[in-house]
Design an enzyme around this catalytic site. Structure first.
Site, PDB file in Angstrom:
ATOM      1  N   GLU A  14       0.819  -1.211   0.000  1.00  0.00           N
ATOM      2  CA  GLU A  14       0.000   0.000   0.000  1.00  0.00           C
ATOM      3  C   GLU A  14       0.853   1.261   0.000  1.00  0.00           C
ATOM      4  O   GLU A  14       0.331   2.367  -0.178  1.00  0.00           O
ATOM      5  CB  GLU A  14      -0.923   0.044   1.238  1.00  0.00           C
ATOM      6  CG  GLU A  14      -1.992  -1.033   1.302  1.00  0.00           C
ATOM      7  CD  GLU A  14      -1.502  -2.273   2.019  1.00  0.00           C
ATOM      8  OE1 GLU A  14      -0.293  -2.336   2.351  1.00  0.00           O
ATOM      9  OE2 GLU A  14      -2.314  -3.183   2.241  1.00  0.00           O
ATOM     10  N   ALA A  39       8.958  -8.490   3.338  1.00  0.00           N
ATOM     11  CA  ALA A  39       8.449  -7.128   3.167  1.00  0.00           C
ATOM     12  C   ALA A  39       9.320  -6.367   2.180  1.00  0.00           C
ATOM     13  O   ALA A  39      10.484  -6.695   1.975  1.00  0.00           O
ATOM     14  CB  ALA A  39       8.447  -6.406   4.500  1.00  0.00           C
ATOM     15  N   GLY A  40       8.741  -5.353   1.593  1.00  0.00           N
ATOM     16  CA  GLY A  40       9.519  -4.474   0.729  1.00  0.00           C
ATOM     17  C   GLY A  40       8.990  -3.071   0.910  1.00  0.00           C
ATOM     18  O   GLY A  40       7.900  -2.763   0.455  1.00  0.00           O
ATOM     19  N   ARG A 142       7.165 -24.934  18.479  1.00  0.00           N
ATOM     20  CA  ARG A 142       8.142 -24.837  19.584  1.00  0.00           C
ATOM     21  C   ARG A 142       9.460 -25.541  19.272  1.00  0.00           C
ATOM     22  O   ARG A 142      10.114 -26.070  20.153  1.00  0.00           O
ATOM     23  CB  ARG A 142       7.504 -25.351  20.890  1.00  0.00           C
ATOM     24  CG  ARG A 142       6.375 -24.448  21.336  1.00  0.00           C
ATOM     25  CD  ARG A 142       5.490 -25.083  22.334  1.00  0.00           C
ATOM     26  NE  ARG A 142       4.797 -26.236  21.771  1.00  0.00           N
ATOM     27  CZ  ARG A 142       3.922 -26.973  22.424  1.00  0.00           C
ATOM     28  NH1 ARG A 142       3.641 -26.688  23.672  1.00  0.00           N
ATOM     29  NH2 ARG A 142       3.340 -27.991  21.850  1.00  0.00           N
ATOM     30  N   GLN A 224       3.427  -6.355   5.375  1.00  0.00           N
ATOM     31  CA  GLN A 224       2.287  -7.029   4.743  1.00  0.00           C
ATOM     32  C   GLN A 224       0.993  -6.266   5.117  1.00  0.00           C
ATOM     33  O   GLN A 224       1.067  -5.067   5.287  1.00  0.00           O
ATOM     34  CB  GLN A 224       2.211  -8.518   5.098  1.00  0.00           C
ATOM     35  CG  GLN A 224       3.335  -9.336   4.494  1.00  0.00           C
ATOM     36  CD  GLN A 224       4.613  -9.293   5.321  1.00  0.00           C
ATOM     37  OE1 GLN A 224       4.577  -9.501   6.509  1.00  0.00           O
ATOM     38  NE2 GLN A 224       5.727  -9.039   4.679  1.00  0.00           N
ATOM     39  N   ARG A 305       2.088  -7.347  -9.938  1.00  0.00           N
ATOM     40  CA  ARG A 305       0.965  -7.411  -8.991  1.00  0.00           C
ATOM     41  C   ARG A 305      -0.353  -7.456  -9.745  1.00  0.00           C
ATOM     42  O   ARG A 305      -0.474  -6.869 -10.819  1.00  0.00           O
ATOM     43  CB  ARG A 305       1.006  -6.187  -8.066  1.00  0.00           C
ATOM     44  CG  ARG A 305       2.270  -6.154  -7.225  1.00  0.00           C
ATOM     45  CD  ARG A 305       2.382  -4.886  -6.397  1.00  0.00           C
ATOM     46  NE  ARG A 305       3.639  -4.859  -5.662  1.00  0.00           N
ATOM     47  CZ  ARG A 305       4.359  -3.772  -5.422  1.00  0.00           C
ATOM     48  NH1 ARG A 305       3.945  -2.595  -5.845  1.00  0.00           N
ATOM     49  NH2 ARG A 305       5.483  -3.850  -4.744  1.00  0.00           N
TER      50      ARG A 305
HETATM   51  P1  IMP Z   1       5.082 -15.260   2.494  1.00  0.00           P
HETATM   52  O1  IMP Z   1       4.887 -14.104   3.413  1.00  0.00           O
HETATM   53  O2  IMP Z   1       6.384 -15.203   1.760  1.00  0.00           O
HETATM   54  O3  IMP Z   1       4.856 -16.569   3.162  1.00  0.00           O
HETATM   55  O4  IMP Z   1       3.969 -15.171   1.342  1.00  0.00           O
HETATM   56  C1  IMP Z   1       2.580 -15.372   1.637  1.00  0.00           C
HETATM   57  C2  IMP Z   1       1.714 -14.409   0.825  1.00  0.00           C
HETATM   58  O5  IMP Z   1       1.953 -13.076   1.270  1.00  0.00           O
HETATM   59  C3  IMP Z   1       2.013 -14.400  -0.680  1.00  0.00           C
HETATM   60  O6  IMP Z   1       0.809 -14.167  -1.382  1.00  0.00           O
HETATM   61  C4  IMP Z   1       2.934 -13.210  -0.841  1.00  0.00           C
HETATM   62  O7  IMP Z   1       2.882 -12.671  -2.145  1.00  0.00           O
HETATM   63  C5  IMP Z   1       2.339 -12.256   0.174  1.00  0.00           C
HETATM   64  N1  IMP Z   1       3.299 -11.272   0.676  1.00  0.00           N
HETATM   65  C6  IMP Z   1       4.291 -11.454   1.568  1.00  0.00           C
HETATM   66  N2  IMP Z   1       4.944 -10.314   1.801  1.00  0.00           N
HETATM   67  C7  IMP Z   1       4.363  -9.375   1.062  1.00  0.00           C
HETATM   68  C8  IMP Z   1       4.572  -7.964   0.897  1.00  0.00           C
HETATM   69  O8  IMP Z   1       5.427  -7.338   1.523  1.00  0.00           O
HETATM   70  N3  IMP Z   1       3.736  -7.342   0.028  1.00  0.00           N
HETATM   71  C9  IMP Z   1       2.745  -7.982  -0.627  1.00  0.00           C
HETATM   72  N4  IMP Z   1       2.503  -9.283  -0.493  1.00  0.00           N
HETATM   73  C10 IMP Z   1       3.300  -9.974   0.333  1.00  0.00           C
END
Ligand code: IMP
Length: 426
Positions: A14, A39-40, A142, A224, A305
């Site tokens: 977002e 995350a990015g 655990r 996320q 996306r």
């Molecule tokens: P994971 O977090 O790598 O396990 O991915 C699970 C889901 O979350 C997938 O659909 C990823 O594309 C999404 N996801 C994880 N991190 C991000 C983010 O920072 N932005 C957008 N989608 C994310």
């Protein structure tokens, strides 16, 4: 005790980082409470772009202590690389603190993430393949190893040997993959990474509470988003942590009474990466135009996306599950070029109108959006810095969104730069 949480209200991306950065001016601590290097967060500062994965965005301000809380999963090699990348660009990271209770991402987590996704074939979740899910799974089972274990060699080795007793044969027999051995992992983690990480390891719980008691401002930065939340998202197409505001309490060690502001960030449209239901998804040329104008490609993974119109039903739900006190809208300028702009105000299924998100995911897969359509504003918003600069059609659109979601919309992002935003009310 001013504490603010910033949280994504859609499926991530977002643009939370840019508002975190904006709020950072008045903050003393910026705390990440969940997720990992999946995350990015992209920030543009003085024309320079910074893409952060793990270190809280506040690191770009010398007066801020960036904190990685206990709820985060940490790949120490990635963290140290990020520190090196920032320091090479003259950003001082010496203030960084990492919780000893944060769980480690180990090489087999990443391996398991990759092979299980491959194994799922067409049912793959579309994870970032960073080992996030498997690391959180071990935490819940655990059998996870924590940052603090890096500083007790015997414990580290003992726990690792126990975990690999299960994981190594599973990887070999089910997935035909060789896990790194106990010795290999110990050499990398204990001899190489642990000493380099040590200066940053701290008691983050007391650090955060001392700051709050001293009246300092603390910002809890979600990664996320609400609909990727393990409990509140579109399970199983979710991440394995709790990005919702409640996650800040568990992931940083503060009770809800400490929190007095929760800002939800929503893009002026919606995107999602990876699989899962998406009621307002656009698979036509309008969607393509959104992707192109919004540069909707993953910061980390480069994945394109999936685009869609703004979904007020989702946002109303996000207001509830996060106790949002306000909303910040990003990327409004991306819609500048459109002749009309749509907002989904309800869903329809089997002839019935739904004003709330259905609690059954099978129903969510079948809903069709009910749209309100607005005329485009036909002008470039990227130079707007105050409400008076915005065309009346934008005000009408934002007022409508506000009525739809029931909480004030206080900020509008109109471009990627640090100063490209409009504050609507304070
Ligand atoms: P994971 O977090 O790598 O396990 O991915 C699970 C889901 O979350 C997938 O659909 C990823 O594309 C999404 N996801 C994880 N991190 C991000 C983010 O920072 N932005 C957008 N989608 C994310």
């Amino acid at each position: 005790m001013p504490a603010t949480i910033i949280v994504g209200t859609q499926w991530g991306d977002e643009g939370k980082g840019r508002f975190t950065d904006l709020f950072a001016k008045e903050m003393h601590l910026v705390v990440r409470y969940q997720g990992g290097h999946n995350a990015g967060h992209t920030l543009v500062v003085d024309g320079e772009t910074f893409a952060l994965q793990l270190i809280p965005s506040g690191v770009l301000y010398p007066h801020i202590t960036p904190v990685i809380g206990n709820g985060v999963v940490v790949d120490p090699a990635v963290l140290l690389d990020e520190v090196a990348m920032l320091e090479a660009r003259s950003i001082d990271c010496s203030r960084l603190k990492v919780s000893g209770n944060a769980h480690l991402i180990l090489p087999y987590h990443q391996l398991i993430d990759r092979v299980t996704e491959r194994h799922l074939g067409k049912n793959a979740l579309g994870t970032t393949k960073r080992g996030i899910g498997p690391a959180y799974a071990d935490k819940a089972a655990r059998v996870g190893l924590r940052v603090q274990d890096l500083y007790d060699r015997d414990i580290f080795r003992e726990k690792l040997a126990l975990v690999l007793k299960d994981k190594a044969p599973m990887l070999a027999k089910v997935y035909n993959q060789l896990s790194p051995s106990v010795d290999e992992i110990c050499a990398r983690y204990l001899d190489d990474l642990a000493p380099r990480l040590q200066p940053y390891v701290a008691d983050t719980i007391n650090l955060v509470h001392d700051a709050l008691e001293a009246g300092q401002h603390v910002l809890f930065e979600g990664a996320q988003a609400t609909f990727l939340d393990l409990d509140h998202g579109t399970y199983p197409f979710v991440t394995s942590s709790n990005p919702v505001s409640g996650g800040a309490c568990t992931g940083a060690g503060v009770g809800p009474l400490h929190i007095n502001r929760v800002v939800g960030v929503a893009k002026a449209y919606v995107t999602r990466v990876g699989a899962g239901p998406f009621p307002t998804e656009l698979t036509d040329e309008v969607g393509e135009a959104i992707v192109e104008r919004g540069h909707e490609f993953g910061t980390n993974t480069g994945r394109k996306r999936r685009p869609g119109w703004f979904d007020a039903v989702m946002l109303r739900h996000a207001v509830r599950v996060n106790s949002l006190s306000e909303v910040a809208i990003t990327k409004l300028d991306v819609l500048d070029a459109f002749d009309e702009v749509r907002v989904c105000v309800a869903y329809e299924v089997d002839g019935t109108r739904l004003d709330h998100l259905p609690d059954s995911q099978s129903v969510l897969h079948r809903v069709t959006p009910v749209y309100e359509t607005f005329p485009g504003w036909g002008s470039d918003l990227t130079d707007a810095t105050e409400p008076g600069h915005l065309p009346s059609r934008v005000h009408d659109y934002v007022t409508f969104l506000e009525q739809q979601v029931g909480v004030p919309i206080r900020l509008l992002g109109v471009g990627p730069g640090r100063d490209q935003y409009v504050q609507l009310s304070s």
